[in-house]
Design a protein around this motif. Sequence first.
Motif, PDB file in Angstrom:
ATOM      1  N   ARG A 187       0.850  -1.205   0.000  1.00  0.00           N
ATOM      2  CA  ARG A 187       0.000   0.000   0.000  1.00  0.00           C
ATOM      3  C   ARG A 187       0.885   1.255   0.000  1.00  0.00           C
ATOM      4  NH1 ARG A 187      -5.353  -1.418   1.956  1.00  0.00           N
ATOM      5  NH2 ARG A 187      -5.360  -3.613   2.445  1.00  0.00           N
ATOM      6  N   ASN A 188       1.766   1.238  -0.951  1.00  0.00           N
ATOM      7  CA  ASN A 188       2.789   2.284  -0.998  1.00  0.00           C
ATOM      8  C   ASN A 188       2.532   3.220  -2.188  1.00  0.00           C
ATOM      9  OD1 ASN A 188       5.104   3.780  -1.298  1.00  0.00           O
ATOM     10  ND2 ASN A 188       6.478   2.086  -0.773  1.00  0.00           N
ATOM     11  N   PRO A 189       1.906   4.348  -1.969  1.00  0.00           N
ATOM     12  CA  PRO A 189       1.565   5.243  -3.085  1.00  0.00           C
ATOM     13  C   PRO A 189       2.792   5.815  -3.783  1.00  0.00           C
ATOM     14  CG  PRO A 189       1.093   6.296  -0.974  1.00  0.00           C
ATOM     15  CD  PRO A 189       1.481   4.899  -0.665  1.00  0.00           C
ATOM     16  N   GLU A 190       3.876   5.985  -3.007  1.00  0.00           N
ATOM     17  CA  GLU A 190       5.086   6.545  -3.629  1.00  0.00           C
ATOM     18  C   GLU A 190       5.665   5.570  -4.641  1.00  0.00           C
ATOM     19  OE1 GLU A 190       7.009   7.034   0.047  1.00  0.00           O
ATOM     20  OE2 GLU A 190       6.849   9.225   0.009  1.00  0.00           O
ATOM     21  N   LEU A 191       5.616   4.307  -4.256  1.00  0.00           N
ATOM     22  CA  LEU A 191       6.128   3.286  -5.173  1.00  0.00           C
ATOM     23  C   LEU A 191       5.235   3.200  -6.410  1.00  0.00           C
ATOM     24  CD1 LEU A 191       8.378   1.211  -5.421  1.00  0.00           C
ATOM     25  CD2 LEU A 191       6.917  -0.475  -4.338  1.00  0.00           C
ATOM     26  N   LYS A 192       3.959   3.349  -6.183  1.00  0.00           N
ATOM     27  CA  LYS A 192       3.017   3.312  -7.305  1.00  0.00           C
ATOM     28  C   LYS A 192       3.275   4.489  -8.252  1.00  0.00           C
ATOM     29  CE  LYS A 192      -1.904   3.115  -8.320  1.00  0.00           C
ATOM     30  NZ  LYS A 192      -3.242   3.251  -7.792  1.00  0.00           N
ATOM     31  N   GLU A 193       3.561   5.608  -7.644  1.00  0.00           N
ATOM     32  CA  GLU A 193       3.848   6.801  -8.455  1.00  0.00           C
ATOM     33  C   GLU A 193       5.126   6.567  -9.280  1.00  0.00           C
ATOM     34  OE1 GLU A 193       5.763  10.437  -9.496  1.00  0.00           O
ATOM     35  OE2 GLU A 193       6.506   9.269  -7.807  1.00  0.00           O
ATOM     36  N   TYR A 194       6.080   5.887  -8.638  1.00  0.00           N
ATOM     37  CA  TYR A 194       7.323   5.554  -9.368  1.00  0.00           C
ATOM     38  C   TYR A 194       7.010   4.635 -10.547  1.00  0.00           C
ATOM     39  CZ  TYR A 194      11.541   3.031 -10.586  1.00  0.00           C
ATOM     40  OH  TYR A 194      12.547   2.454 -11.298  1.00  0.00           O
ATOM     41  N   VAL A 195       6.143   3.645 -10.304  1.00  0.00           N
ATOM     42  CA  VAL A 195       5.776   2.709 -11.378  1.00  0.00           C
ATOM     43  C   VAL A 195       5.159   3.482 -12.544  1.00  0.00           C
ATOM     44  CG1 VAL A 195       4.237   0.797 -12.012  1.00  0.00           C
ATOM     45  CG2 VAL A 195       5.496   0.716  -9.864  1.00  0.00           C
ATOM     46  N   GLN A 196       4.295   4.392 -12.224  1.00  0.00           N
ATOM     47  CA  GLN A 196       3.612   5.151 -13.279  1.00  0.00           C
ATOM     48  C   GLN A 196       4.622   5.972 -14.093  1.00  0.00           C
ATOM     49  OE1 GLN A 196       0.397   7.650 -11.926  1.00  0.00           O
ATOM     50  NE2 GLN A 196      -0.531   7.645 -13.953  1.00  0.00           N
ATOM     51  N   ARG A 197       5.540   6.561 -13.365  1.00  0.00           N
ATOM     52  CA  ARG A 197       6.573   7.355 -14.034  1.00  0.00           C
ATOM     53  C   ARG A 197       7.439   6.454 -14.937  1.00  0.00           C
ATOM     54  NH1 ARG A 197      10.978   9.490 -11.452  1.00  0.00           N
ATOM     55  NH2 ARG A 197      10.306   8.635  -9.454  1.00  0.00           N
TER      56      ARG A 197
END
Lengths: 886, 350
Positions: free
Chosen positions: A49-59
């Motif tokens: 549940r890590n939004p920062e990691l998700k944001e990294y994935v999107q980038r």
Amino acid sequence: MNYPVWELYYLNSGTLVAVVAVLHVFISHFAVGGGFFLYLTDLKSVKERNPELKEYVQRHIWFFLLITMVFGGVSGVGIWFSIALSSPWATSVLIHQFVFVWAIEWVFFIVEIVALLIYHYKFDSLSDRKRLNIAAIYAISAWLSLFIINGIITFMLTPGEWLQTNSLWDAFFNPTFLPALVFRTGICFMFAGLFGFVTAVFSKEEILRNRLLKYCAKWLYIPLPFLLISGFWYFYSVPENIRVTNFLLNKQTANAINLFIFSSVLLYLIAIIFVIRSSRKIQKVGVFILLFLGFSWIGAFEYMREYARKPFIIHGYMYSTSVMKSDEERLNREGFLKYAKWSKIKEVKEENLIEAGRELFNLQCLSCHTIRGVKNDIVEKTKGLTYLGMISHLYGQGKVLDYMPRFIGTEKEMEALAAFIIKGLHGKDIEVDYSSSFTPKEEPIEFPTFNAMTDEYVLLAWSTLGEKCITDSDKWFSFLYPGSSFEAVLIKRGIKPEVITNSVEILYEVQKGFENPSKNTEFWKYAEQLLSKKLEANKGLSAKGLKGTLDFNKEKNLFSAEGIPVLPYRDDGQFSPYPVFEAKAIDKSSGKILQFTKLIAPVSTELRCFVCHEGKPKWNNITGISDETAMNILKVHDRNTGTKLYKNALKGRPVMCQSCHEDFIVKSKGIKGHNSFSASMHGWHANYLPYKDERACNLCHPNDTKGNTRCNRDIHAKLGMGCTQCHGKLDDHAASLLLSQEGTRTAKILLKNLNPENPISKISPRKPWINQPDCLGCHEGFQKPDKNAKSFNKWTTEAKMLYRNRKDNTDKLPCIACHGSPHATYPSFNDYSKNRDNIQPIQYQGVPLPIGAEGRCDICHKVKMKDSIHHANMLRDFRNKKTLQE
Amino acid sequence: MKTPSLLPYPENITAPVEILIFLEQLFFLIHILLINSILGISIILLYKWGNTEDFFLINKLLSKKIPIFFALAINMAIPAFLFIQVVFGHLLYSSSILMGKYWIFVIPLLIIAYYSSYFHNKKFDKSPYARYALALVVLIVFYIAFMIVNNLTMMEMPERWSEYFTKRDGTVLPLNERSVYPRFLHFISASVAVGGILYSLYFKFTSSLEDKIKEGLKIFTYATTIQIIVGFWFLLSLPKETMFKFMGDDLLATTVMFLGITFTLLSVVLALKGKLIGTTILLLLTMVTMLINRYNLRIFRLQDSFSVYELKLLPQWDVFIIFLLILLIGLGILLYMFKVAFSKNKEVLK
């Protein structure tokens, strides 16, 4: 030959393919590994549940899409475009053979593209589960694309059973399919980490950035053991002959291997900066260094893989020149151009020689070589070759160094290609007459006298070799340094003659004009480098000079001296390969001259390397290996074997060839695993020289009947015998030497393409300078030889059985003492003056026949003898007296 | 056979030639639709750039489609390019090599165009350079299309291949062949026509802006009218023998040509009446017939040199069936993904 050739002389189409392909594979492996990276990282972000990691994935997806879908996708089509331009026939074979396999690959590709587009554009609007499903679909379909492409690429290297069965399944699931798939999968994961760094390093928040970098580093390090294991598995799945050809013989691959190892080590070392704490600046710089290293790593790997296929584009099926292997024999027989669809010229004629050569160059060379271009420049590669050198190169091409395809076509076509390169590209003359036309200057000898009534002694002295050859290119290399050997026996005449060994001294002295050889050669300047021994000027290896004493040789029971450094150069500029020495036997106690005679020191520097390796004769434009020729030779050696002889020589460190290649005659043991010097020289050149008869021998040995030495000058030559009757034709000769090399790898390589007259299995191995043609092989029982007698394969069994070492039945007189030096046996016919080699027969008998011939036993015995005591069949008339009258 | 000696030996084929040709035509149809869309939309956007206040607002999403169409168009070119090579590869490789220098530039230019389309989309309403990026896309597509026209023309004219012997550096283009120019223009005007329809469809399904829908149909009408003229020019530019094949000498070819012209005229009529769906269907039908015309033209031009029935068949049915199965699975997965992507998401986003 089925298609037109894109005449790109500066940047050949092969180079174009290489550039496009390396760029593509760099991205495409990332495209596959990146799929799993995205899926697993996204999964991690969901689980944690890590939004920062998700944001990294999107980038990362956006970066991934721009790199892989745009550049990766189009450059993949670019490979297709470029290979179709470079090797259309092979492309056509691959397209047709694998058409539905390609089509299957396309299905995976469209799924991949759609999945990626949805993953990117719908990232925010999809639920985690569906988004991950899409990511998984991308990852799996991307890997399946690799699965398919891998089958086709590996097929080209190892088509395996397909060559016989023509079955698609054999082609696809070929011997290297699986190891290559595992290896490439490892690369994909590694590259996923590598490219992961790029987006990770631009994360602004430090803790996240460091976490991400460490996470990406795991992707780099975890596949490492798999890469290593599968790498070796892959390498050893490639058949041994391919490995030897392309990883041992092809020195061009060495650069790729070094680059591969170098970038592997650096890549994994530098990546440590992402595991340990380091500044952002270092991290940013590190990422781009790593990307560059990754690029060179994959470039080196693909280069090795491509080169491993040589000389084929589809191994065992089609050469890299786009000639079908199955057509080779027919094209050699009937002509290549005749069947080349896109050749303007169908038959080579004198008037179209260069143009035909150009057609052949385009069809058989241009796929790998450029003309003054970026890669494999043919002009640079053929710089040190003459027309004959070029022909020889083409004749031998693909035999020893079999990563190059053989020249395919007729002899005339080979000449046309050589003419195009030498005349058309280098602008050199191809009509140079390299045949010798030297006029020896006759120099009469004053013969010593003998009084049969009063003289009590007979002095027989000789040179142990019929021709001592000297390389005289000591600034660059040497394999034969100055140093002639003399031997002598002093016989006290009487009914029972006595060989005198005590209380006498045998002196020798060279004729005028030869006393200072150091004036004419650089040998003494480089002797220490070459022989690891400092030599006094004008003195040989055993400290003997041009004037001195023969030592008593107890073992041989005669007087001898080795290493007398006589040269064929007279101080006045005259080339004189048969200088005369005086020999005197002196009673030590009284100082009285017991006998006086003269002998010849046959010595020559006539090695005609320049005929192929370019240059001119070194000494007064008459003889010897010039600097230009020597440099060319060293460069070729370096290129073919990876040595650095040329550079070393430039630094004042010339090489003694026998320091690596064992040679009995110079008492060198060489380096284990290297072939003997003679086996190497003959083995190598036999593969290249298009001549197999005396013409080949005469290029290196001073034997040309119109040359400046003419060393084969004895009665055998007079009767029409050449080198090959005893030594065999070049391939036979080379084979006999190579067979003695105890099966070294290089001996096998040199041997495999020889075409001797005698079957290899029937050729007796022989060690150079030990197992030589035995005189008694023809002269069985000392009798007249049979008309068809040949001495080839009838070798002396050991060194002491050599003609120059052998003794008569009394074990007191060497054969050579009465019969003369090898190749100059009495009567000998020397063009530098009649009877120059027959001094002692003339002195003692008045006729140039062997000492004691025609019943002249009185020379030593003072009386006529009845028994053939020295050897059988000796008391008879000389058989070939008519040769003396010519 | 005029130039038999230059025709390379073809390879054997692994499925009946009809299947291969069908697959080539099918994928080419999808490909050309996508390419026409890219070019048509790009030209329309360039033409209309900033001339209304709401230009950026209403066309933002349309600009987004261009790179997506690029991805799909390139993808669809692959099977078309694959299957044409299976049947006509020996001809296509030869003509490609003859113009190798121009041909190879297709790849780097395509990459530039592709990136430009992304740049254009990302900076559509933010940077004045977006317009230039789009212009670059158009220019590059022009170049690529012109090269393909040249290549296919050369491929269909082996009798001209001997020009190779005077120019071997990959710069032989059949520029003095009359049909090259109308053939190229035929593609351009078709693109604008398809672009017009796409423009209308886009506004119909996104915002129902009636004037925009009409505007698209108007563009279609103009472009198709020009297309009809260019089409006749193309026909007249062909060698007479070939031209007459489409004008009665070959019944089938003439019928298809007639049908094509009929569909075109009908589509114009429907467009003028503002019937978007009908026009779209007729446009598709026109494209199918024109595709068959295109194939017929190839066969007529090659009739003295090569027939597809010369190819030896060594079937690989097993792999072919596996391909069909994988294609079915692939289509299933694509459907699933489209469903996931475009259905109203009822799941609660986690």
